[in-house]
Design an enzyme around this catalytic site. Structure first.
Site, PDB file in Angstrom:
ATOM      1  N   ASN A 159     -11.101   9.075 -22.550  1.00  0.00           N
ATOM      2  CA  ASN A 159     -11.360   9.935 -21.388  1.00  0.00           C
ATOM      3  C   ASN A 159     -10.735   9.409 -20.100  1.00  0.00           C
ATOM      4  O   ASN A 159     -10.416  10.169 -19.201  1.00  0.00           O
ATOM      5  CB  ASN A 159     -12.868  10.142 -21.184  1.00  0.00           C
ATOM      6  CG  ASN A 159     -13.670   8.880 -21.342  1.00  0.00           C
ATOM      7  OD1 ASN A 159     -13.597   8.214 -22.373  1.00  0.00           O
ATOM      8  ND2 ASN A 159     -14.427   8.534 -20.325  1.00  0.00           N
ATOM      9  N   GLN A 187     -12.525  14.706 -25.686  1.00  0.00           N
ATOM     10  CA  GLN A 187     -11.390  14.896 -24.783  1.00  0.00           C
ATOM     11  C   GLN A 187     -10.160  15.477 -25.477  1.00  0.00           C
ATOM     12  O   GLN A 187      -9.227  15.911 -24.801  1.00  0.00           O
ATOM     13  CB  GLN A 187     -11.009  13.568 -24.104  1.00  0.00           C
ATOM     14  CG  GLN A 187     -12.061  13.044 -23.148  1.00  0.00           C
ATOM     15  CD  GLN A 187     -12.265  13.918 -21.915  1.00  0.00           C
ATOM     16  OE1 GLN A 187     -11.440  14.777 -21.584  1.00  0.00           O
ATOM     17  NE2 GLN A 187     -13.366  13.722 -21.216  1.00  0.00           N
ATOM     18  N   SER A 207     -17.307  18.857 -27.054  1.00  0.00           N
ATOM     19  CA  SER A 207     -18.205  19.316 -25.993  1.00  0.00           C
ATOM     20  C   SER A 207     -17.609  20.544 -25.302  1.00  0.00           C
ATOM     21  O   SER A 207     -16.443  20.520 -24.891  1.00  0.00           O
ATOM     22  CB  SER A 207     -18.387  18.184 -24.981  1.00  0.00           C
ATOM     23  OG  SER A 207     -19.123  18.640 -23.874  1.00  0.00           O
ATOM     24  N   GLY A 208     -18.435  21.595 -25.146  1.00  0.00           N
ATOM     25  CA  GLY A 208     -17.942  22.856 -24.600  1.00  0.00           C
ATOM     26  C   GLY A 208     -17.394  22.750 -23.181  1.00  0.00           C
ATOM     27  O   GLY A 208     -16.361  23.341 -22.868  1.00  0.00           O
ATOM     28  N   THR A 245     -34.258  26.354 -30.896  1.00  0.00           N
ATOM     29  CA  THR A 245     -33.669  27.678 -30.671  1.00  0.00           C
ATOM     30  C   THR A 245     -32.292  27.529 -30.042  1.00  0.00           C
ATOM     31  O   THR A 245     -32.104  26.742 -29.114  1.00  0.00           O
ATOM     32  CB  THR A 245     -34.608  28.528 -29.776  1.00  0.00           C
ATOM     33  OG1 THR A 245     -35.861  28.627 -30.460  1.00  0.00           O
ATOM     34  CG2 THR A 245     -34.044  29.919 -29.534  1.00  0.00           C
ATOM     35  N   CYS A 333     -20.404   2.511 -10.266  1.00  0.00           N
ATOM     36  CA  CYS A 333     -21.365   1.790  -9.430  1.00  0.00           C
ATOM     37  C   CYS A 333     -22.442   1.185 -10.334  1.00  0.00           C
ATOM     38  O   CYS A 333     -23.210   1.894 -10.952  1.00  0.00           O
ATOM     39  CB  CYS A 333     -21.980   2.766  -8.434  1.00  0.00           C
ATOM     40  SG  CYS A 333     -22.864   1.909  -7.153  1.00  0.00           S
TER      41      CYS A 333
HETATM   42  N1  PLP Z   1     -17.313  11.523 -25.138  1.00  0.00           N
HETATM   43  C1  PLP Z   1     -16.307  11.533 -24.264  1.00  0.00           C
HETATM   44  C2  PLP Z   1     -15.003  10.926 -24.641  1.00  0.00           C
HETATM   45  C3  PLP Z   1     -16.468  12.107 -23.001  1.00  0.00           C
HETATM   46  O1  PLP Z   1     -15.465  12.106 -22.128  1.00  0.00           O
HETATM   47  C4  PLP Z   1     -17.725  12.677 -22.681  1.00  0.00           C
HETATM   48  C5  PLP Z   1     -17.969  13.246 -21.337  1.00  0.00           C
HETATM   49  O2  PLP Z   1     -17.338  12.877 -20.367  1.00  0.00           O
HETATM   50  C6  PLP Z   1     -18.740  12.657 -23.650  1.00  0.00           C
HETATM   51  C7  PLP Z   1     -18.493  12.071 -24.862  1.00  0.00           C
HETATM   52  C8  PLP Z   1     -20.082  13.253 -23.375  1.00  0.00           C
HETATM   53  O3  PLP Z   1     -20.045  14.655 -23.464  1.00  0.00           O
HETATM   54  P1  PLP Z   1     -21.214  15.541 -22.812  1.00  0.00           P
HETATM   55  O4  PLP Z   1     -21.013  15.505 -21.342  1.00  0.00           O
HETATM   56  O5  PLP Z   1     -21.027  16.914 -23.367  1.00  0.00           O
HETATM   57  O6  PLP Z   1     -22.502  14.938 -23.234  1.00  0.00           O
END
Ligand code: PLP
Length: 394
Positions: A159, A187, A207-208, A245, A333
């Site tokens: 990320n 990502q 992740s949506g 749900t 931080c």
């Molecule tokens: N994994 C990676 C590589 C991510 O960049 C992120 C979110 O920044 C997540 C997992 C977590 O996803 P979510 O925000 O949908 O919980």
């Protein structure tokens, strides 16, 4: 109380798409009716709920098409974090005799903190490293995967740097040795092609909100035949694999977002890459003492992580913000002090450079004008901060 107006929104230049993305207008339009009109429960016996069930089935088919898997292998979850947690915890409880977990030092906390907590509970944890360009040490994984390994979990793409890891190769290695392989592809999905029908990956998270669907919806792909203990117990939703749900608008929105992601996939991502490359090369050229964190190749098309020596990333962000430009920094931080990110530390980026790192992450909604404006502002911002920096000889 200050409010963000439509005009403010129009002035925003959003280069923080790895943090979250704009919901696509088509997605917003698609999910609208599922709040106040078609609000039935998809599990209900009546036709009112049944219609919603049909839309969920269609959304599952779209997500499966994007990933190249079977619809039955798609489990909707609450977010990427839940998918990651479920993949790891669910695999371990399905294979209780195996005590070793292999991951990387540069995973998102959604994976790393789970693995470290399990280490505290007696599991052996192996965290493989990366080199100075952020490339994963494949050989270290090859040496470690053995009969005691319960799971290998390595992200598809990082990320912070956008580095893409050789997960297909790792999945093959794991399959040969009878070890479960999970990848956090949060990502990667929608940015680089993924085809699970030609892959040995057992579990994959997405992740949506990283691909223009709403927040609060994720997916865990679980290959048919993979043993997984459910993380959420309760009703029979998601074939008994994830109770609760369904987040109906989230699921329908993700289905639409998957459909949009598949449309002109190559063309859209090539355009994003061209804009990213333009931004990156101009900044590296025009700002002295700047360096790229990551490799020129094997990177997501939208991500650029650049360090500026002797100045603070947060100060750069504040000045960028004055022009409505949103990016993010490579520090977090921790207990009141700014710590360089664990990813940059794992790459051995010098302290002075890690503190001044900025991540620009683009999406299909960015324009050439936005890139040009940022290119024009960056040298001015960097020079101004260097004049104030106690680390620069005057
Ligand atoms: N994994 C990676 C590589 C991510 O960049 C992120 C979110 O920044 C997540 C997992 C977590 O996803 P979510 O925000 O949908 O919980």
């Amino acid at each position: 109380m200050s409010r963000i107006t439509i005009e403010d929104k129009m002035k925003t230049i959003y280069f923080d798409n790895n943090a979250t993305t704009q919901v696509a207008p088509e997605v917003f339009e698609e999910i609208g009716p599922y709040f106040c009109e078609l609000y039935g429960n998809p599990s209900s016996m009546h036709n009112f709920g049944g219609q919603v069930g049909i839309k969920i089935r269609q959304a599952r088919e779209k997500v499966a098409e994007l990933l190249g898997c079977e619809p039955g292998e798609v489990i909707f979850t609450g977010c990427g974090t839940e998918s990651d947690n479920t993949a790891i915890m669910g695999t371990l409880s399905a294979k209780p005799n195996r005590r070793k977990i292999i991951t990387s030092r540069v995973e998102h906390p959604a994976v790393l903190s789970v693995c470290r907590q399990l280490e505290g509970q007696g599991y052996e944890l192996v965290e493989v490293g990366v080199d100075s360009a952020g490339r994963l040490d494949f050989d270290a994984i090859e040496k470690q995967v053995d009969d005691d390994t319960a799971i290998v979990t390595i992200m598809y793409a990082n990320n912070e740097t956008g580095m893409v890891f050789p997960v297909e190769r790792i999945a093959e290695l794991c399959a040969e040795r009878g070890v479960i392989f999970h990848t956090d592809a949060v990502q990667a999905v929608g940015k680089i092609p993924i085809n699970l029908s030609r892959s040995k990956i057992d579990l994959l998270s997405l992740s949506g909100h990283k691909l223009h669907a709403p927040k609060g919806i994720g997916v865990l792909f679980v290959r048919k035949g993979t043993r997984l203990t459910p993380f959420m117990l309760g009703g029979h939703q998601e074939g008994g694999r994830r109770a609760g749900t369904e987040n109906v608008p989230g699921i329908i929105g993700l289905g639409k977002a998957a459909e949009l992601a598949m449309k002109n996939f190559e063309e859209v991502n090539n355009r994003i890459k061209r804009l990213r490359d333009k931004l990156e090369s101009a900044i590296l050229q025009n700002c002295t003492d700047s360096r790229l964190n990551g490799d020129a190749d094997n990177r997501l098309p939208n991500t650029s992580n650049i360090s500026f020596e002797y100045i603070e990333g947060e100060a750069i962000l504040l000045l960028l913000d004055k022009y409505g430009i949103c990016a993010s920094s490579g520090s977090a931080c921790t207990s009141g002090s700014l710590e360089p990110s664990h990813v940059l530390r794992a790459m051995g980026v010098p302290f002075t450079a890690a503190h001044g790192s900025i991540r620009f992450s683009l999406s299909r909604y960015n324009t050439e004008d936005e890139v040009d404006l940022t290119i024009a502002k960056m040298p001015e911002i960097v020079n101004r901060l260097r004049e104030l920096s106690p680390f620069v000889a005057k």
